[in-house]
Design a protein around this motif. Structure first.
Motif, PDB file in Angstrom:
ATOM      1  N   VAL A 152     -13.787  10.166   1.420  1.00 34.00           N
ATOM      2  CA  VAL A 152     -13.524   9.005   2.203  1.00 34.00           C
ATOM      3  C   VAL A 152     -12.538   8.014   1.590  1.00 34.00           C
ATOM      4  O   VAL A 152     -12.949   7.685   0.401  1.00 34.00           O
ATOM      5  N   TRP A 153     -11.692   7.817   2.192  1.00 33.52           N
ATOM      6  CA  TRP A 153     -10.582   6.776   1.455  1.00 33.52           C
ATOM      7  C   TRP A 153     -10.942   5.320   2.234  1.00 33.52           C
ATOM      8  O   TRP A 153     -11.239   5.149   3.463  1.00 33.52           O
ATOM      9  N   LEU A 154     -10.779   4.301   1.191  1.00 26.39           N
ATOM     10  CA  LEU A 154     -11.159   2.850   1.514  1.00 26.39           C
ATOM     11  C   LEU A 154     -10.369   1.992   1.039  1.00 26.39           C
ATOM     12  O   LEU A 154      -9.943   2.192  -0.275  1.00 26.39           O
ATOM     13  N   MET A 155      -9.561   1.226   1.906  1.00 30.18           N
ATOM     14  CA  MET A 155      -8.558   0.331   1.524  1.00 30.18           C
ATOM     15  C   MET A 155      -9.224  -0.842   0.762  1.00 30.18           C
ATOM     16  O   MET A 155     -10.223  -1.348   1.171  1.00 30.18           O
ATOM     17  N   ILE A 156      -8.700  -1.172  -0.512  1.00 29.70           N
ATOM     18  CA  ILE A 156      -9.387  -2.013  -1.291  1.00 29.70           C
ATOM     19  C   ILE A 156      -8.433  -3.102  -1.542  1.00 29.70           C
ATOM     20  O   ILE A 156      -7.228  -3.263  -1.349  1.00 29.70           O
TER      21      ILE A 156
END
Length: 59
Positions: free
Chosen positions: A55-59
């Motif tokens: 899962v990609w998460l914008m930080i």
């Protein structure tokens, strides 16, 4: 770009880049700092990829 505290052998950060992207990989789970001075003046989007569930998460 500079990466601080590079270790030896497997205790290091792998960095790949191109004209409009930068990919960094660390499997040691230790904290690291980066300096993006070469990208000054550009808009930067950063994401975290959780390798356990992809899962990609914008930080």
């Amino acid at each position: 770009m500079l990466v601080s505290d590079q270790g030896e052998k497997y205790n290091r950060l792998s960095v790949f880049g191109g004209k409009d992207y930068l990919f960094m990989y660390d499997y040691s789970c230790r904290p690291f700092d980066i300096t993006l001075w070469t990208l000054e003046g550009r808009r930067i989007q950063a994401y975290w990829l959780n390798p356990a569930d992809s899962v990609w998460l914008m930080i």
